[in-house]
Design an enzyme around this catalytic site. Structure first.
Site, PDB file in Angstrom:
ATOM      1  N   LYS A 183       0.795  -1.234   0.058  1.00  0.00           N
ATOM      2  CA  LYS A 183       0.011  -0.099  -0.095  1.00  0.00           C
ATOM      3  C   LYS A 183       0.938   1.304   0.020  1.00  0.00           C
ATOM      4  O   LYS A 183       2.022   1.171   0.037  1.00  0.00           O
ATOM      5  CB  LYS A 183      -1.026  -0.155   1.101  1.00  0.00           C
ATOM      6  CG  LYS A 183      -1.238  -1.360   1.684  1.00  0.00           C
ATOM      7  CD  LYS A 183      -2.504  -2.041   0.489  1.00  0.00           C
ATOM      8  CE  LYS A 183      -2.550  -3.453   1.139  1.00  0.00           C
ATOM      9  NZ  LYS A 183      -3.806  -4.203   0.518  1.00  0.00           N
TER      10      LYS A 183
HETATM   11  C1  LIG Z   1      -4.315  -5.282   1.522  1.00  0.00           C
HETATM   12  C2  LIG Z   1      -5.622  -5.487   1.634  1.00  0.00           C
HETATM   13  C3  LIG Z   1      -6.159  -5.943   2.854  1.00  0.00           C
HETATM   14  C4  LIG Z   1      -5.394  -6.674   3.987  1.00  0.00           C
HETATM   15  O1  LIG Z   1      -4.466  -5.716   4.600  1.00  0.00           O
HETATM   16  P1  LIG Z   1      -3.211  -6.469   5.553  1.00  0.00           P
HETATM   17  O2  LIG Z   1      -2.840  -5.070   6.202  1.00  0.00           O
HETATM   18  O3  LIG Z   1      -2.078  -6.955   4.903  1.00  0.00           O
HETATM   19  O4  LIG Z   1      -4.295  -7.015   6.636  1.00  0.00           O
HETATM   20  C5  LIG Z   1      -7.627  -6.071   3.024  1.00  0.00           C
HETATM   21  N1  LIG Z   1      -8.351  -5.613   2.249  1.00  0.00           N
HETATM   22  C6  LIG Z   1      -8.002  -4.981   1.012  1.00  0.00           C
HETATM   23  C7  LIG Z   1      -9.014  -4.469  -0.017  1.00  0.00           C
HETATM   24  C8  LIG Z   1      -6.711  -5.093   0.616  1.00  0.00           C
HETATM   25  O5  LIG Z   1      -6.209  -4.525  -0.500  1.00  0.00           O
END
Ligand SMILES: *Cc1c(COP(=O)(O)O)cnc(C)c1O
Length: 380
Positions: A183
């Protein structure tokens, strides 16, 4: 030989390293003052009333469903077109995921796709800002508000995207964020829950810390140890101060990261518009994306199919990824495919791919990617 171009590279520098070193020197590395400051500053930046740091977006989603009172046996509408954690969170609280299809332009659920998935037992909806494209929250709420259904915004990808002039998540009762390196803003691993509801925030803060009546930080501060109570079955979903120290620096970088990503995205869009058979993700009319995942759809009329384009990119040493997954095709959820199907989800999953986009991507690197897109058969 050209150098490999990755899909995503986090933008971390000396400031993050210094912040971690300072935290170590302070002697307080677990959840403490830096987590509290990160929560406060994150809430400010996202225009949220309350923020609760967690270990990941997955655990923030889990807490969100608990504090929103989603119970075993309830139905929760979710897009299949999302990282699988969105759906898994529903199962963690014993509820049943019900898949909604998505809009072909945004990749997000809409009021109409949610209406098609509502049941008499629907207690909540999880709407995703998929790949950083803002969710049309008001449109979804128009479908759910008459039934007092809670909308949880999965803003894992959404930091820096806007909806109707405000940060995504700002208008949501409750939202969950990710700081995974895939992200824009990263703490290595980490997450945040934001909410407008003070009671939900207070319960989430307790639940993430074993449902202890006295926080570890408060207990440490007092000389005479207070008698704590464990008010319900809680979790250890605590972020560390080491992570929060990185998060505070990263939060300061966010505007610059978003500006550069949008500049690179606009450049991709301009050139891809001239290529027959490719369609690039774009901003919806009601908001702006951070282009966390810059995807293109390979349409009929393009010289090769999606797999062919992935191969051509790989030959040119360009990393790309298949588009967003469809959770209903994974073993735990296959039996939940709705009778009416999920045609848009399946089309986007089968035909999209994610191109390299990160803060330090150069125009020259981007030109290398675009050269393959223009003539995927020239690469061998
Ligand atoms: C990356 C992601 C998650 C999970 O995030 P983490 O911090 O790795 O648990 C959940 N929902 C969406 C839409 C994502 O892109």
């Amino acid at each position: 030989m050209s150098e490999r171009i990755n899909v995503m590279v986090p933008w971390l520098g000396q400031e993050e390293a210094a912040a971690v070193a300072e935290t170590i020197a302070s002697g307080w590395v677990a959840q403490g003052p830096r987590v509290a400051r990160f929560e406060e500053e994150f809430a400010g930046a996202m225009q949220a009333a309350h923020a609760v740091a967690t270990t990941s977006c997955t655990t923030a989603l889990h807490l969100a469903l608990i504090v929103a009172d989603v119970r075993p046996g309830d139905d929760v509408v979710v897009p299949s077109f999302s990282f699988i954690a969105t759906t898994n969170a529903v199962r963690y609280v014993g509820a049943n995921p019900v898949f909604a299809d998505v809009d072909p332009l945004t990749g997000n659920i809409t009021g109409d796709t949610v209406r098609a998935a509502l049941t008499p037992n629907t207690r909540a909806v999880i709407g995703v800002d998929q790949g950083g494209v803002p969710l049309d929250l008001d449109d979804v709420r128009a479908a759910t508000d008459p039934f007092k259904i809670v909308v949880v915004e999965d803003a894992a990808c959404g930091a820096g995207s806007t909806y109707k002039g405000r940060p995504v998540g700002a208008g949501a009762e409750i939202a969950a964020w990710s700081f995974h390196p895939r992200k824009l803003l990263t703490t290595g691993e980490g997450g945040m829950l934001t909410t407008s509801n003070p009671e939900w925030a207070a319960r989430a803060k307790t639940l993430r810390e074993h449902a202890m009546s006295v926080s570890a930080a408060d207990r440490h501060r007092s000389v005479l140890p207070p008698a704590e109570e464990y008010t319900e079955v809680g979790f250890n979903f605590r972020m560390t101060d080491l992570q929060a120290a990185v998060g505070l620096v990263q939060l300061g970088r966010l505007p610059e990261i978003v500006a550069r990503r949008r500049e690179l995205a606009a450049r991709y869009q301009e050139h891809i518009a001239a290529i027959d058979g490719l369609r690039a993700v774009d901003d919806p009319e009601y908001g702006t994306g951070n282009y966390q995942s810059f995807w293109v759809e390979v349409e009929d009329g393009y010289p090769v199919d999606r797999e062919g384009l992935l191969e051509a990119l790989a030959h040119a040493d360009v990393s790309a990824r298949r588009g967003i997954m469809a959770s209903h095709r994974q073993p735990p959820y296959r039996e939940l495919t709705p009778a009416h199907g999920l045609p848009v989800t399946e089309r986007l999953t089968d035909r999209t791919l994610i191109l390299p986009l990160f803060h330090t991507l150069t125009d020259a690197d981007q030109d290398r990617v675009l050269a393959v897109l223009r003539d995927p058969r020239a690469v061998s």
